[in-house]
Design a protein around this motif. Structure first.
Motif, PDB file in Angstrom:
ATOM      1  N   SER A   1       0.586  -0.976  -0.016  1.00 26.39           N
ATOM      2  CA  SER A   1       0.066   0.060   0.032  1.00 26.39           C
ATOM      3  C   SER A   1       0.766   1.292   0.161  1.00 26.39           C
ATOM      4  CB  SER A   1      -0.870   0.081   1.274  1.00 26.39           C
ATOM      5  OG  SER A   1      -1.791  -1.164   1.295  1.00 26.39           O
ATOM      6  N   LEU A   2       0.507   2.413  -0.723  1.00 23.49           N
ATOM      7  CA  LEU A   2       1.061   3.624  -0.675  1.00 23.49           C
ATOM      8  C   LEU A   2       0.028   4.800  -0.398  1.00 23.49           C
ATOM      9  CD1 LEU A   2       3.563   3.535  -3.481  1.00 23.49           C
ATOM     10  CD2 LEU A   2       4.017   3.402  -1.035  1.00 23.49           C
ATOM     11  N   ARG A   3       0.111   5.990  -0.035  1.00 25.44           N
ATOM     12  CA  ARG A   3      -0.459   6.867   0.220  1.00 25.44           C
ATOM     13  C   ARG A   3      -0.194   8.111  -0.479  1.00 25.44           C
ATOM     14  NH1 ARG A   3      -2.255  10.379   5.446  1.00 25.44           N
ATOM     15  NH2 ARG A   3      -4.647  10.495   5.032  1.00 25.44           N
ATOM     16  N   LEU A   4      -0.847   8.430  -1.344  1.00 22.36           N
ATOM     17  CA  LEU A   4      -0.237   9.846  -2.198  1.00 22.36           C
ATOM     18  C   LEU A   4      -0.876  11.029  -1.452  1.00 22.36           C
ATOM     19  CD1 LEU A   4      -0.264   8.981  -5.920  1.00 22.36           C
ATOM     20  CD2 LEU A   4       1.682   8.478  -4.095  1.00 22.36           C
ATOM     21  N   SER A   5      -0.207  12.177  -1.393  1.00 19.96           N
ATOM     22  CA  SER A   5      -0.790  13.452  -0.840  1.00 19.96           C
ATOM     23  C   SER A   5      -0.606  14.587  -1.846  1.00 19.96           C
ATOM     24  CB  SER A   5      -0.146  13.994   0.385  1.00 19.96           C
ATOM     25  OG  SER A   5      -0.361  12.902   1.446  1.00 19.96           O
ATOM     26  N   CYS A   6      -1.682  15.562  -1.929  1.00 19.86           N
ATOM     27  CA  CYS A   6      -1.575  16.677  -2.840  1.00 19.86           C
ATOM     28  C   CYS A   6      -1.706  17.936  -2.126  1.00 19.86           C
ATOM     29  CB  CYS A   6      -2.257  16.288  -4.108  1.00 19.86           C
ATOM     30  SG  CYS A   6      -2.530  17.826  -5.044  1.00 19.86           S
ATOM     31  N   ALA A   7      -0.774  18.701  -1.721  1.00 20.96           N
ATOM     32  CA  ALA A   7      -0.929  19.878  -1.153  1.00 20.96           C
ATOM     33  C   ALA A   7      -1.348  21.050  -2.030  1.00 20.96           C
ATOM     34  CB  ALA A   7       0.294  20.336  -0.085  1.00 20.96           C
ATOM     35  N   ALA A   8      -2.494  21.659  -1.762  1.00 19.24           N
ATOM     36  CA  ALA A   8      -2.742  22.682  -2.748  1.00 19.24           C
ATOM     37  C   ALA A   8      -2.647  24.029  -1.959  1.00 19.24           C
ATOM     38  CB  ALA A   8      -4.507  22.463  -3.103  1.00 19.24           C
TER      39      ALA A   8
ATOM     40  N   GLY B   1      -3.470  28.640  -3.007  1.00 23.00           N
ATOM     41  CA  GLY B   1      -3.581  29.664  -3.958  1.00 23.00           C
ATOM     42  C   GLY B   1      -4.895  29.746  -4.537  1.00 23.00           C
ATOM     43  N   GLY B   2      -5.793  28.957  -3.998  1.00 26.09           N
ATOM     44  CA  GLY B   2      -7.309  28.943  -4.603  1.00 26.09           C
ATOM     45  C   GLY B   2      -8.203  28.373  -3.514  1.00 26.09           C
ATOM     46  N   PRO B   3      -9.462  28.600  -3.944  1.00 27.67           N
ATOM     47  CA  PRO B   3     -10.463  28.050  -2.807  1.00 27.67           C
ATOM     48  C   PRO B   3     -10.724  26.611  -3.033  1.00 27.67           C
ATOM     49  CG  PRO B   3     -11.534  29.062  -4.753  1.00 27.67           C
ATOM     50  CD  PRO B   3      -9.830  29.226  -5.106  1.00 27.67           C
ATOM     51  N   PHE B   4      -9.860  25.917  -2.329  1.00 31.13           N
ATOM     52  CA  PHE B   4      -9.901  24.563  -2.287  1.00 31.13           C
ATOM     53  C   PHE B   4     -11.186  23.711  -2.084  1.00 31.13           C
ATOM     54  CE2 PHE B   4      -7.456  20.432  -2.365  1.00 31.13           C
ATOM     55  CZ  PHE B   4      -8.059  19.726  -1.278  1.00 31.13           C
ATOM     56  N   ASN B   5     -11.937  24.263  -1.633  1.00 28.18           N
ATOM     57  CA  ASN B   5     -13.284  23.575  -1.157  1.00 28.18           C
ATOM     58  C   ASN B   5     -14.200  23.835  -2.259  1.00 28.18           C
ATOM     59  OD1 ASN B   5     -13.714  26.115  -0.555  1.00 28.18           O
ATOM     60  ND2 ASN B   5     -15.346  25.805   0.841  1.00 28.18           N
ATOM     61  N   LYS B   6     -13.860  24.682  -3.309  1.00 26.54           N
ATOM     62  CA  LYS B   6     -14.644  25.032  -4.513  1.00 26.54           C
ATOM     63  C   LYS B   6     -14.065  24.313  -5.876  1.00 26.54           C
ATOM     64  CE  LYS B   6     -16.898  29.207  -2.968  1.00 26.54           C
ATOM     65  NZ  LYS B   6     -16.534  29.292  -1.791  1.00 26.54           N
ATOM     66  N   ARG B   7     -13.273  23.400  -5.309  1.00 27.53           N
ATOM     67  CA  ARG B   7     -12.348  22.650  -6.774  1.00 27.53           C
ATOM     68  C   ARG B   7     -12.640  21.111  -6.575  1.00 27.53           C
ATOM     69  NH1 ARG B   7     -11.881  27.306  -8.069  1.00 27.53           N
ATOM     70  NH2 ARG B   7      -9.987  28.603  -8.467  1.00 27.53           N
ATOM     71  N   ALA B   8     -13.131  20.745  -7.606  1.00 29.90           N
ATOM     72  CA  ALA B   8     -13.268  19.142  -7.636  1.00 29.90           C
ATOM     73  C   ALA B   8     -11.810  18.925  -8.110  1.00 29.90           C
ATOM     74  CB  ALA B   8     -13.961  18.877  -8.929  1.00 29.90           C
ATOM     75  N   MET B   9     -11.273  17.938  -7.467  1.00 31.00           N
ATOM     76  CA  MET B   9      -9.928  17.125  -7.558  1.00 31.00           C
ATOM     77  C   MET B   9      -9.679  16.074  -8.302  1.00 31.00           C
ATOM     78  SD  MET B   9      -8.258  19.816  -6.230  1.00 31.00           S
ATOM     79  CE  MET B   9      -6.659  19.292  -6.009  1.00 31.00           C
ATOM     80  N   GLY B  10      -8.737  15.682  -8.706  1.00 24.88           N
ATOM     81  CA  GLY B  10      -8.524  14.293  -9.263  1.00 24.88           C
ATOM     82  C   GLY B  10      -7.197  13.732  -9.349  1.00 24.88           C
ATOM     83  N   TRP B  11      -7.217  12.569  -9.676  1.00 28.75           N
ATOM     84  CA  TRP B  11      -5.842  11.866  -9.595  1.00 28.75           C
ATOM     85  C   TRP B  11      -5.828  11.293 -11.010  1.00 28.75           C
ATOM     86  CZ3 TRP B  11      -1.661  12.306  -6.462  1.00 28.75           C
ATOM     87  CH2 TRP B  11      -1.896  12.746  -5.121  1.00 28.75           C
TER      88      TRP B  11
ATOM     89  N   THR C   1      -9.840  21.498   5.338  1.00 25.38           N
ATOM     90  CA  THR C   1      -9.203  22.201   6.437  1.00 25.38           C
ATOM     91  C   THR C   1      -7.793  22.226   6.024  1.00 25.38           C
ATOM     92  OG1 THR C   1      -8.889  20.343   8.041  1.00 25.38           O
ATOM     93  CG2 THR C   1     -11.160  21.654   7.931  1.00 25.38           C
ATOM     94  N   LYS C   2      -7.210  21.250   5.491  1.00 29.97           N
ATOM     95  CA  LYS C   2      -5.769  21.191   5.514  1.00 29.97           C
ATOM     96  C   LYS C   2      -5.450  21.556   3.999  1.00 29.97           C
ATOM     97  CE  LYS C   2      -4.811  17.867   9.070  1.00 29.97           C
ATOM     98  NZ  LYS C   2      -4.278  16.529   9.455  1.00 29.97           N
ATOM     99  N   THR C   3      -6.441  21.735   3.215  1.00 27.08           N
ATOM    100  CA  THR C   3      -6.407  21.783   1.503  1.00 27.08           C
ATOM    101  C   THR C   3      -5.313  20.850   0.955  1.00 27.08           C
ATOM    102  OG1 THR C   3      -4.612  23.427   1.696  1.00 27.08           O
ATOM    103  CG2 THR C   3      -6.861  24.475   1.851  1.00 27.08           C
TER     104      THR C   3
END
Length: 124
Positions: A17-24, A26-36, A75-77
């Motif tokens: 198993s691996l866990r990837l993170s993506c720190a965002a 400069g923008g309104p994170f909660n208004k952004r759909a995100m993808g991998w 909360t952590k974007t």
């Protein structure tokens, strides 16, 4: 300027198993759909998973359904991808992407911002 920075990639064995993170930032994170997305050598970039803004609705590629889990902490974007039962076909560069909309989608051309990617290599 919105920025996305991936981390957590590396070398794994089949079944790991691996866990990837993506720190965002400069923008309104909660208004952004995100993808991998991921790209294997010699292949086109392919969709892995996407998650809506505040709704938390998630969509997965059939190849990872049941093994991967996308999540976000507004909360952590930060965006996450928990990858379990890894197989060699999961090898590739994994990219985080953000969309100027809240609905989760699968097409890469609908995402506006991209990270630099993190390498995941699964050996048998």
């Amino acid at each position: 300027q919105e920025q996305l920075v991936e981390s957590g990639g590396g070398l794994a064995r089949v079944g790991d198993s691996l866990r990837l993170s993506c720190a965002a930032s400069g923008g309104p994170f909660n208004k952004r759909a995100m993808g991998w997305f991921r790209q294997a050598p010699g292949k086109e970039r392919e969709f892995v998973a996407s998650i809506g803004g505040n709704t938390q609705t998630a969509v997965y590629a059939d190849s990872v359904k049941g093994r991967f889990a996308i999540s976000r902490d507004n909360t952590k974007t930060t965006l996450y991808l928990e990858m379990n039962s890894l197989i060699p076909e999961d090898t590739g560069v994994y990219y985080c992407a953000a969309r100027i909309a809240t609905q989760a989608v699968t097409a890469p051309n609908l995402f506006n911002y991209w990270g630099q990617g993190t390498q995941v290599t699964v050996s048998s």
